[in-house]
Write an enzyme that holds these catalytic residues in place. Structure first.
Site, mmCIF file in Angstrom:
data_model
loop_
_atom_site.group_PDB
_atom_site.id
_atom_site.type_symbol
_atom_site.label_atom_id
_atom_site.label_comp_id
_atom_site.label_asym_id
_atom_site.label_seq_id
_atom_site.Cartn_x
_atom_site.Cartn_y
_atom_site.Cartn_z
ATOM 1 N N ASP A 204 0.834 -1.197 0.000
ATOM 2 C CA ASP A 204 0.000 0.000 0.000
ATOM 3 C C ASP A 204 0.877 1.258 0.000
ATOM 4 O O ASP A 204 2.042 1.224 0.406
ATOM 5 C CB ASP A 204 -0.838 -0.038 1.291
ATOM 6 N N GLU A 228 1.448 -0.344 -4.909
ATOM 7 C CA GLU A 228 0.352 0.552 -5.267
ATOM 8 C C GLU A 228 0.928 1.937 -5.552
ATOM 9 O O GLU A 228 1.046 2.769 -4.660
ATOM 10 C CB GLU A 228 -0.686 0.651 -4.140
HETATM 11 C C1 ABC Z 1 -11.119 7.836 4.251
HETATM 12 C C2 ABC Z 1 -12.579 7.801 3.809
HETATM 13 C C3 ABC Z 1 -12.780 8.538 2.510
HETATM 14 C C4 ABC Z 1 -12.247 9.953 2.647
HETATM 15 C C5 ABC Z 1 -10.786 9.890 3.066
HETATM 16 C C6 ABC Z 1 -10.227 11.264 3.272
HETATM 17 O O1 ABC Z 1 -10.654 9.155 4.277
HETATM 18 O O2 ABC Z 1 -12.978 6.445 3.662
HETATM 19 O O3 ABC Z 1 -14.141 8.538 2.170
HETATM 20 O O4 ABC Z 1 -12.361 10.610 1.399
HETATM 21 C C7 ABC Z 1 -7.706 3.885 3.580
HETATM 22 C C8 ABC Z 1 -9.182 3.535 3.479
HETATM 23 C C9 ABC Z 1 -9.977 4.751 3.024
HETATM 24 C C10 ABC Z 1 -9.681 5.964 3.888
HETATM 25 C C11 ABC Z 1 -8.155 6.203 3.885
HETATM 26 C C12 ABC Z 1 -7.740 7.394 4.727
HETATM 27 O O5 ABC Z 1 -7.504 5.045 4.397
HETATM 28 O O6 ABC Z 1 -9.333 2.494 2.561
HETATM 29 O O7 ABC Z 1 -11.344 4.437 3.089
HETATM 30 O O8 ABC Z 1 -10.336 7.085 3.334
HETATM 31 O O9 ABC Z 1 -8.084 7.187 6.057
HETATM 32 C C13 ABC Z 1 -4.234 3.313 -0.445
HETATM 33 C C14 ABC Z 1 -5.336 2.257 -0.284
HETATM 34 C C15 ABC Z 1 -6.542 2.917 0.346
HETATM 35 C C16 ABC Z 1 -6.178 3.271 1.777
HETATM 36 C C17 ABC Z 1 -4.860 3.925 1.888
HETATM 37 C C18 ABC Z 1 -4.424 4.365 3.207
HETATM 38 C C19 ABC Z 1 -3.975 3.953 0.847
HETATM 39 O O10 ABC Z 1 -5.571 1.628 -1.488
HETATM 40 O O11 ABC Z 1 -7.683 2.110 0.344
HETATM 41 O O12 ABC Z 1 -7.222 4.143 2.289
HETATM 42 O O13 ABC Z 1 -3.865 3.192 3.815
HETATM 43 C C20 ABC Z 1 -3.585 8.420 -2.261
HETATM 44 C C21 ABC Z 1 -2.439 7.478 -1.878
HETATM 45 C C22 ABC Z 1 -2.816 6.024 -2.098
HETATM 46 C C23 ABC Z 1 -4.131 5.698 -1.367
HETATM 47 C C24 ABC Z 1 -5.197 6.653 -1.920
HETATM 48 C C25 ABC Z 1 -6.546 6.400 -1.275
HETATM 49 O O14 ABC Z 1 -4.796 8.002 -1.651
HETATM 50 O O15 ABC Z 1 -1.297 7.823 -2.632
HETATM 51 O O16 ABC Z 1 -1.780 5.215 -1.583
HETATM 52 N N1 ABC Z 1 -4.527 4.280 -1.519
HETATM 53 C C26 ABC Z 1 -3.974 11.500 -6.515
HETATM 54 C C27 ABC Z 1 -2.670 11.312 -5.781
HETATM 55 C C28 ABC Z 1 -2.612 9.923 -5.173
HETATM 56 C C29 ABC Z 1 -3.807 9.728 -4.255
HETATM 57 C C30 ABC Z 1 -5.061 9.876 -5.112
HETATM 58 C C31 ABC Z 1 -6.346 9.612 -4.346
HETATM 59 O O17 ABC Z 1 -5.075 11.182 -5.671
HETATM 60 O O18 ABC Z 1 -1.586 11.502 -6.656
HETATM 61 O O19 ABC Z 1 -1.421 9.749 -4.435
HETATM 62 O O20 ABC Z 1 -3.739 8.413 -3.671
HETATM 63 O O21 ABC Z 1 -6.478 10.517 -3.320
HETATM 64 C C32 ABC Z 1 -4.494 10.928 -11.750
HETATM 65 C C33 ABC Z 1 -3.115 11.198 -11.226
HETATM 66 C C34 ABC Z 1 -2.983 10.613 -9.828
HETATM 67 C C35 ABC Z 1 -4.060 11.224 -8.935
HETATM 68 C C36 ABC Z 1 -5.419 10.938 -9.561
HETATM 69 C C37 ABC Z 1 -6.569 11.472 -8.695
HETATM 70 O O22 ABC Z 1 -5.472 11.493 -10.864
HETATM 71 O O23 ABC Z 1 -2.148 10.616 -12.082
HETATM 72 O O24 ABC Z 1 -1.696 10.841 -9.279
HETATM 73 O O25 ABC Z 1 -3.980 10.619 -7.635
HETATM 74 O O26 ABC Z 1 -4.630 11.495 -13.021
#
Ligand code: ABC
Ligand code: CA
Length: 469
Positions: A204, A228
Site C-alpha cells: 500500500d 500501489e
Molecule cells: C477515508 C474515507 C474517505 C475519505 C478519506 C479522506 O478518508 O474512507 O471517504 O475521502 C484507507 C481507506 C480509506 C480511507 C483512507 C484514509 O484510508 O481504505 O477508506 O479514506 O483514512 C491506499 C489504499 C486505500 C487506503 C490507503 C491508506 C492507501 O488503497 O484504500 O485508504 O492506507 C492516495 C495514496 C494512495 C491511497 C489513496 C486512497 O490516496 O497515494 O496510496 N490508496 C492522486 C494522488 C494519489 C492519491 C489519489 C487519491 O489522488 O496523486 O497519491 O492516492 O487521493 C491521476 C493522477 C494521480 C491522482 C489521480 C486522482 O489522478 O495521475 O496521481 O492521484 O490522473
C-alpha cells in the site's frame, strides 16, 4: 521464479470485511456504509468455489493486522488500512489459525494468495492528543514524522514524510527512512510470509515511502510484489519499477476510463498511443503489471457509464491487454457505486449468483484466457500486436487470439477488414467466443478477416486451426 508464477494468474480482489460470513450466507444483512459488516477469513475459505467458478486462480485479501477500534468520522477500520498493532491480527476477520487455514485451503486448490500490507503509517482518530503507547511496535512519538498532512502529492518530500489523512483520521507517518525501522520491517515481512505462507504482496501507499526502502524489504519477503503506485503517468510508475517487481497499473486504468467510461471519450487512436505505446516506452515490461478497471479506491465503471457495451469492452481490455488481470469483488455481479464507501458494498447482497449474466460473461473470458495460456505458454510474456486501428476500434493479436475493442457504445455499428498473418497455403479459422460464429481468413495476400462490430460490442476471436487449403 515467483514472477513467472504470477503472470498466468487472474486475481480476485477481496475486501475481507465485505466478502462472506463465517458460517452461512445472510443476503439481507447490512451491506454498505463505513462500519464493520462481518466478513471473515473463514467466510473467504467457504466461498472459494465461487471464486474458482468464476475462473480466478489467486486472491488478494485486505490488510490483516489489528486496526484501531475507534468509530471515527469516517467510520471504522473495516478496510484494514488503519493499523494499530503490526504484531497481531485483526480480530474482526478471525484468528491467526483461521488465516493459516485459509491460505492452506487456497493452496490445496492450487491457487495463490496475495496479502495487502501497509508500512507507511498507523492510524489515529481525530485531531487530539495521541497516546503513542498503544501502537506496536512503534510506541514513541519519535518513531513518526511530525504531524503535517500531505498537501502536494507531486512533491516527493511532502509525499514521503507528510501524513496521509486529515483531522478526522490522521495516518501517523512512520520514519521508514531509519535503519532500525527498516530492520524491523524486514524481519516482520519475513515472519509474516513464513507464518501464513503467502505467495505475494500488494504494498500500500508506495509513493509515501522513499524508494530505497523497498529492495531489501522485498528481498526479505522472498515473494512477488505489486506496489500501489497511485499515478496515471507511466513515466512515474516506470521509475518505481527499478525498486520493485511490479505495480498496480494506474496508467492503463486512467486510459481505459477515458476511452470507455468518461465523456468526452478519447479516440481509440489516442488510447493506443497512451495506453500501449507510451506505456511501453517507459515501462520495461508491461506484461508484469497488475491490470484493473475497478478497485476499492475508484468509482465502479457503471457509476461512470450505464452503457453495457462499453462496460463489456472494459472487461475485455482487462482480460486480454498485456498484464495480469485483477477482478474486484462485485464486478461479476455488476455492482454500481461511486467513491468509497459506495464502491465497497458487501457481496452477500448478490446471493453469490453464479447464474448472473455478468458472472457467466466474465467467467467465459477468464476461462478462455486460461486455455490460451495453457495452449500457448508464451502468451503471458508476449506483447499485444496492433492489427487495426481507427477512432472507435482497436484490434490486436495475442497468442492464439484476436481481440477487438470498440468505444462507439451500444448504438454503433462498424465494418472493417483486418489483416491477419496466415501460414502459406492455408486458411486460418477463428471462432467468436460468444456467438461461436466462425471467421475465415483466406490465404490471399494480404489475408483479411471482414469484421462487423455490432452494437459496439467487443470481440474475442480464438484461433481454431490453420487448415491446409
Ligand atoms: C477515508 C474515507 C474517505 C475519505 C478519506 C479522506 O478518508 O474512507 O471517504 O475521502 C484507507 C481507506 C480509506 C480511507 C483512507 C484514509 O484510508 O481504505 O477508506 O479514506 O483514512 C491506499 C489504499 C486505500 C487506503 C490507503 C491508506 C492507501 O488503497 O484504500 O485508504 O492506507 C492516495 C495514496 C494512495 C491511497 C489513496 C486512497 O490516496 O497515494 O496510496 N490508496 C492522486 C494522488 C494519489 C492519491 C489519489 C487519491 O489522488 O496523486 O497519491 O492516492 O487521493 C491521476 C493522477 C494521480 C491522482 C489521480 C486522482 O489522478 O495521475 O496521481 O492521484 O490522473
Ligand atoms: Ca511516509
Amino acid at each position: 521464479q515467483s514472477t513467472q508464477r504470477w503472470k498466468p494468474q487472474c486475481i480476485y480482489q477481496i475486501l475481507t470485511d465485505r466478502f462472506a460470513f463465517s458460517d452461512e450466507d445472510h443476503p439481507k444483512a447490512p451491506s454498505t456504509g463505513r462500519m464493520y459488516l462481518g466478513g471473515t477469513w473463514r467466510g473467504i475459505a467457504r466461498k472459494l468455489d465461487y471464486i474458482q467458478d468464476l475462473g480466478c486462480t489467486a486472491i488478494w485479501i485486505s490488510p490483516i493486522v489489528k486496526n484501531i477500534e475507534d468509530v471515527t468520522g469516517y467510520g471504522q477500520g473495516y478496510h484494514g488500512y488503519w493499523a494499530q498493532d503490526l504484531l497481531d491480527v485483526n480480530p474482526h476477520f478471525g484468528t491467526k489459525q483461521d488465516l493459516i487455514d485459509l491460505v492452506q485451503q487456497v493452496h490445496d486448490r492450487n491457487m495463490l494468495c496475495m496479502v495487502d500490507i501497509v508500512v507507511n503509517h498507523m492510524a489515529h482518530a481525530g485531531s487530539g492528543e495521541i497516546d503513542y503507547s498503544k501502537y506496536r511496535p512503534f510506541k514513541s512519538e519519535a518513531d513518526y514524522h511530525p504531524r503535517r498532512y500531505v498537501q502536494n502529492y507531486d512533491d516527493t518530500i511532502d509525499c514521503e514524510t507528510g501524513w496521509l489523512g486529515d483531522d478526522t483520521v490522521g495516518l501517523l507517518d512512520i520514519r521508514t527512512e531509519e535503519p532500525r525501522v527498516q530492520a524491523f520491517f524486514q524481519d516482520w515481512i519475513r515472519d509474516l510470509v513464513q507464518t501464513y505462507h503467502f505467495d505475494g504482496l500488494r504494498i500500500d501507499t508506495v509513493k509515501h515511502v522513499h524508494r530505497e526502502f523497498y529492495p531489501p524489504f522485498i528481498e526479505a519477503s522472498k515473494v512477488f510484489t505489486f506496489g500501489e503506485v497511485f499515478h496515471g503517468d507511466p513515466r512515474y510508475v516506470g521509475d518505481y519499477l527499478q525498486y520493485m517487481p511490479s505495480s498496480i497499473n494506474y496508467p492503463l486504468y486512467y486510459q481505459i476510463r477515458k476511452a470507455f467510461a468518461q465523456l468526452p471519450r478519447i479516440s481509440m487512436k489516442e488510447f493506443y498511443d497512451k495506453a500501449v505505446l507510451e506505456a511501453r516506452a517507459y515501462i520495461p515490461d508491461t506484461t508484469i503489471l497488475g491490470n484493473f478497471i475497478e478497485n476499492h479506491d475508484v468509482p465502479r465503471i457503471l457509476s461512470m457509464t450505464s452503457d453495457s457495451s462499453l462496460l463489456l469492452n472494459t472487461l475485455v481490455a482487462l482480460m486480454y491487454l498485456d498484464g495480469i488481470p485483477i477482478v474486484f469483488q462485485g464486478q461479476e455481479q455488476m455492482f454500481v457505486g461511486g467513491d468509497d464507501p459506495e464502491n465497497r458494498n458487501a457481496l452477500w447482497s448478490s446471493h453469490y449468483d453464479t447464474t448472473h449474466f455478468m458472472f457467466s460473461v466474465l467467467s467465459k473470458m477468464i476461462h478462455v484466457r486460461q486455455s490460451l495460456i495453457r495452449k500457448f505458454p508464451e502468451f503471458c510474456n508476449t506483447l499485444s500486436r496492433c492489427l487495426y486501428l481507427d477512432n472507435h476500434n482497436y484490434v490486436f493479436e495475442r497468442p492464439g487470439c484476436i481481440v477487438c475493442l470498440c468505444n462507439g457504445g451500444s448504438n454503433s455499428v462498424f465494418k472493417f477488414p483486418v489483416t491477419v498473418s496466415v501460414e502459406q497455403g492455408s486458411v486460418a479459422r477463428f471462432m467468436d467466443i460468444w456467438t461461436e460464429e466462425i471467421f475465415e481468413a483466406a490465404p490471399s495476400s494480404p489475408s483479411t478477416l471482414n469484421l462487423i462490430v455490432d452494437a459496439g460490442l467487443p470481440k474475442v476471436l480464438v484461433h481454431l486451426s490453420s487448415i491446409p487449403r
